[in-house]
Write a protein that holds these residues in place. Sequence first.
Motif, PDB file in Angstrom:
ATOM      1  N   UNK A  20     -14.648  29.185   0.265  1.00  0.00           N
ATOM      2  CA  UNK A  20     -14.430  29.069  -1.353  1.00  0.00           C
ATOM      3  C   UNK A  20     -13.075  29.895  -1.459  1.00  0.00           C
ATOM      4  N   UNK A  21     -13.129  31.134  -0.950  1.00  0.00           N
ATOM      5  CA  UNK A  21     -11.858  31.984  -1.092  1.00  0.00           C
ATOM      6  C   UNK A  21     -10.472  31.365  -0.602  1.00  0.00           C
ATOM      7  N   UNK A  22     -10.682  30.520   0.518  1.00  0.00           N
ATOM      8  CA  UNK A  22      -9.421  29.944   0.855  1.00  0.00           C
ATOM      9  C   UNK A  22      -8.822  28.841  -0.015  1.00  0.00           C
ATOM     10  N   UNK A 131       0.039  19.572   7.945  1.00  0.00           N
ATOM     11  CA  UNK A 131      -0.480  20.763   8.273  1.00  0.00           C
ATOM     12  C   UNK A 131      -0.310  21.742   7.359  1.00  0.00           C
ATOM     13  N   UNK A 132      -0.971  22.587   6.913  1.00  0.00           N
ATOM     14  CA  UNK A 132      -0.714  23.655   5.971  1.00  0.00           C
ATOM     15  C   UNK A 132      -1.749  24.764   6.236  1.00  0.00           C
ATOM     16  N   UNK A 133      -1.227  25.956   6.845  1.00  0.00           N
ATOM     17  CA  UNK A 133      -2.229  27.066   7.091  1.00  0.00           C
ATOM     18  C   UNK A 133      -2.567  27.853   6.090  1.00  0.00           C
ATOM     19  N   UNK A 134      -3.696  28.492   6.271  1.00  0.00           N
ATOM     20  CA  UNK A 134      -4.213  29.358   5.242  1.00  0.00           C
ATOM     21  C   UNK A 134      -3.544  30.463   5.169  1.00  0.00           C
ATOM     22  N   UNK A 135      -3.729  31.095   3.763  1.00  0.00           N
ATOM     23  CA  UNK A 135      -2.790  32.249   3.227  1.00  0.00           C
ATOM     24  C   UNK A 135      -3.261  33.638   3.840  1.00  0.00           C
ATOM     25  N   UNK A 136      -2.254  34.458   4.493  1.00  0.00           N
ATOM     26  CA  UNK A 136      -3.003  35.768   4.608  1.00  0.00           C
ATOM     27  C   UNK A 136      -2.104  36.570   3.658  1.00  0.00           C
ATOM     28  N   UNK A 278       4.335  32.326   9.117  1.00  0.00           N
ATOM     29  CA  UNK A 278       3.922  31.006   8.412  1.00  0.00           C
ATOM     30  C   UNK A 278       2.593  31.074   7.446  1.00  0.00           C
ATOM     31  N   UNK A 279       1.965  32.461   7.497  1.00  0.00           N
ATOM     32  CA  UNK A 279       0.653  32.325   6.670  1.00  0.00           C
ATOM     33  C   UNK A 279       0.836  33.134   5.419  1.00  0.00           C
ATOM     34  N   UNK A 283       6.067  31.053   2.721  1.00  0.00           N
ATOM     35  CA  UNK A 283       6.139  29.963   3.588  1.00  0.00           C
ATOM     36  C   UNK A 283       5.298  28.949   3.374  1.00  0.00           C
ATOM     37  N   UNK A 284       4.074  29.232   2.757  1.00  0.00           N
ATOM     38  CA  UNK A 284       3.085  28.383   2.398  1.00  0.00           C
ATOM     39  C   UNK A 284       3.518  27.386   1.311  1.00  0.00           C
TER      40      UNK A 284
END
Length: 335
Positions: A20-22, A131-136, A278-279, A283-284
Amino acid sequence: MRTLYFLLPGTRERYACGGLWAELKAFQLAQQVTTAAVVTYQQREPDTLFLPDLLQTLARSPDDRDRSIFVLSWGFHVPQLAQRLRGYHCLYHAHSAGYGFRLPPSVPIISVSRNTLGYWGQRSPHALLYYLPNEISPDFCDRQQPRDLDVLVQARKSSTYLLQQLVPALESQGRVEVVRSYVEDLPALFNRAKVYLYDSAEYWAMQRVTEGFGLQPLEALACGCQVFSSVNGGLSDYLDPGFNSQKIAGYATGFDVARIGAALRSPQPPLDPALLAPHRPAAIVQRLRVILREVNQFFDYCQGDRSSDLPPWSRRRLALLWCQQKAQKLRDRLF
């Protein structure tokens, strides 16, 4: 660009989890690219759109319907939602893999890990794949402060081996903290720990789906922890045992204890900034802008009832192709 409607069963306590948070973070990043809104479909919530109401509104306005894209993400609910939204523009924001359902090629798929991307590349070969990585978030960083916790474990998703064998064996090594409740300030907690343990392979095997991304080990790395983790599913995207992390559950409890003890006595080597770049949000957003531009172009093409003319990979067709291949090999041998 079309308006994005992020479909979630709900956003309150009942549905609170990493997925959910992602997804909410993805929604917030999408707002930097186009108009976006959260839509719930299992419970009404104040100041939030509800799917049945939205569908009634869109039914009265064909133009608004065409200018909308529904973002599906809740794995177990995706097949029912895709069926319910036939005739609407939909895309699937894929986290975990292995649910077993298939999607028509009219549904583009955005995967949060390359592991999941490969899964859908095999399972849905005629769909658009991204491809779309999750955020940090930038909050996850090394604050260069003293660390009072030797070993940190979050009980949720942890294996029975980790909680019942390894943690008791480590208690003689120093202060071991097992967190069993929600943490309000996770970056602060990671900055207190020297070593972070994560072992989710057993959990996801029991769920019969994969680890979609595995945020916590990467967040811990960003905060300067030494990470011992399983390398299942999406974790294999960024964990590199022996270089930026260590593989947990390595052959025997005693071997794990010895390696973790050695890590506690050694300083954490600097983390390569390229691992996190990338995270990070900027960048996202850049990748998302490109992806959404292509997705909108695809839905423009689909107007006018243009259907796919690529043959599906049905069991019957694959069996026929296998027979044809064997027959051709036989003919080559005979003639």
